[in-house]
Design a protein around this motif. Structure first.
Motif, mmCIF file in Angstrom:
data_model
loop_
_atom_site.group_PDB
_atom_site.id
_atom_site.type_symbol
_atom_site.label_atom_id
_atom_site.label_comp_id
_atom_site.label_asym_id
_atom_site.label_seq_id
_atom_site.Cartn_x
_atom_site.Cartn_y
_atom_site.Cartn_z
ATOM 1 N N SER A 81 0.826 -1.202 0.000
ATOM 2 C CA SER A 81 0.000 0.000 0.000
ATOM 3 C C SER A 81 0.865 1.260 0.000
ATOM 4 C CB SER A 81 -0.923 -0.015 1.219
ATOM 5 O OG SER A 81 -1.697 1.140 1.265
ATOM 6 N N ALA A 88 1.588 6.557 -6.854
ATOM 7 C CA ALA A 88 0.486 7.441 -7.243
ATOM 8 C C ALA A 88 0.895 8.904 -7.119
ATOM 9 C CB ALA A 88 -0.741 7.156 -6.370
ATOM 10 N N ASN A 92 1.036 11.489 -10.216
ATOM 11 C CA ASN A 92 0.258 12.733 -10.171
ATOM 12 C C ASN A 92 1.153 13.939 -10.453
ATOM 13 O OD1 ASN A 92 -2.088 14.246 -9.851
ATOM 14 N ND2 ASN A 92 -1.713 14.542 -7.653
ATOM 15 N N ASP A 98 -4.873 10.079 -14.383
ATOM 16 C CA ASP A 98 -5.674 8.860 -14.540
ATOM 17 C C ASP A 98 -4.928 7.632 -14.014
ATOM 18 O OD1 ASP A 98 -3.862 9.252 -16.608
ATOM 19 O OD2 ASP A 98 -5.019 8.025 -18.015
ATOM 20 N N ARG A 99 -3.626 7.568 -14.258
ATOM 21 C CA ARG A 99 -2.829 6.441 -13.735
ATOM 22 C C ARG A 99 -2.677 6.531 -12.226
ATOM 23 N NH1 ARG A 99 1.076 3.970 -17.496
ATOM 24 N NH2 ARG A 99 1.138 2.534 -15.761
ATOM 25 N N VAL A 101 -4.877 7.838 -10.165
ATOM 26 C CA VAL A 101 -6.154 7.404 -9.596
ATOM 27 C C VAL A 101 -6.266 5.888 -9.621
ATOM 28 C CG1 VAL A 101 -8.675 7.467 -9.934
ATOM 29 C CG2 VAL A 101 -7.339 9.578 -10.117
ATOM 30 N N LEU A 102 -5.776 5.282 -10.678
ATOM 31 C CA LEU A 102 -5.786 3.816 -10.790
ATOM 32 C C LEU A 102 -4.928 3.190 -9.678
ATOM 33 C CD1 LEU A 102 -6.738 1.389 -12.452
ATOM 34 C CD2 LEU A 102 -4.678 1.635 -13.823
ATOM 35 N N CYS A 103 -3.757 3.778 -9.414
ATOM 36 C CA CYS A 103 -2.912 3.276 -8.321
ATOM 37 C C CYS A 103 -3.600 3.400 -6.963
ATOM 38 C CB CYS A 103 -1.575 4.032 -8.292
ATOM 39 S SG CYS A 103 -0.403 3.496 -9.541
ATOM 40 N N MET A 104 -4.314 4.500 -6.777
ATOM 41 C CA MET A 104 -5.010 4.689 -5.500
ATOM 42 C C MET A 104 -6.161 3.691 -5.342
ATOM 43 S SD MET A 104 -3.380 6.877 -3.823
ATOM 44 C CE MET A 104 -4.489 7.183 -2.482
ATOM 45 N N LYS A 105 -6.807 3.334 -6.449
ATOM 46 C CA LYS A 105 -7.877 2.320 -6.386
ATOM 47 C C LYS A 105 -7.291 0.953 -6.047
ATOM 48 C CE LYS A 105 -11.238 4.456 -9.455
ATOM 49 N NZ LYS A 105 -11.974 4.345 -10.721
ATOM 50 N N MET A 106 -6.106 0.678 -6.587
ATOM 51 C CA MET A 106 -5.456 -0.619 -6.305
ATOM 52 C C MET A 106 -5.022 -0.710 -4.851
ATOM 53 S SD MET A 106 -3.219 -1.155 -9.778
ATOM 54 C CE MET A 106 -2.185 -2.347 -9.010
ATOM 55 N N LYS A 107 -4.730 0.457 -4.285
ATOM 56 C CA LYS A 107 -4.289 0.494 -2.899
ATOM 57 C C LYS A 107 -5.399 0.017 -2.007
ATOM 58 C CE LYS A 107 -3.366 3.707 0.701
ATOM 59 N NZ LYS A 107 -3.541 5.028 1.117
#
Length: 107
Positions: A81, A88, A92, A98-99, A101-107
């Motif tokens: 995490s 992320a 940023n 967009d990438r 945000v994708l990393c934060m969703k994976m977290k």
């Protein structure tokens, strides 16, 4: 002077070699660090002292093993995490929102 008066009474007479029991002699011959351990011959003297695992002991052992696995998994997840968060933030800053945000969703 009589022989009784020449003797020093404060220091008891001891023979040069004490007569020790075999067990004490064995302990005195051991090197430092092995005083509390048992020798192979002493283990053979008690063959009926085998430890039996009861169902309760096995259950406790399984619970402890599960607890340790869970702690290792939690630590791994926390490290992953933190790694994703750093990634992320870097994305940023690079303008790839967009990438990030994708990393934060994976977290």
């Amino acid at each position: 002077p009589s022989p009784h008066h020449t003797r020093n009474t404060s220091i008891p007479e001891t023979p040069s070699r004490l007569s020790l029991t075999p067990q004490v002699q064995r302990v005195s011959k051991r090197t430092m660090g092995s005083l509390m351990s048992t020798s192979k011959t002493e283990n053979k003297a008690k063959p009926n002292m085998k430890a039996q695992l009861t169902q309760q002991d096995k259950a406790i052992l399984d619970l402890k093993a599960s607890r340790d696995r869970l702690k290792r998994y939690q630590k791994k997840m926390e490290l992953d995490s933190a790694k994703l968060l750093k990634q992320a933030i870097a994305l940023n800053k690079a303008g790839k929102k967009d990438r990030a945000v994708l990393c934060m969703k994976m977290k």
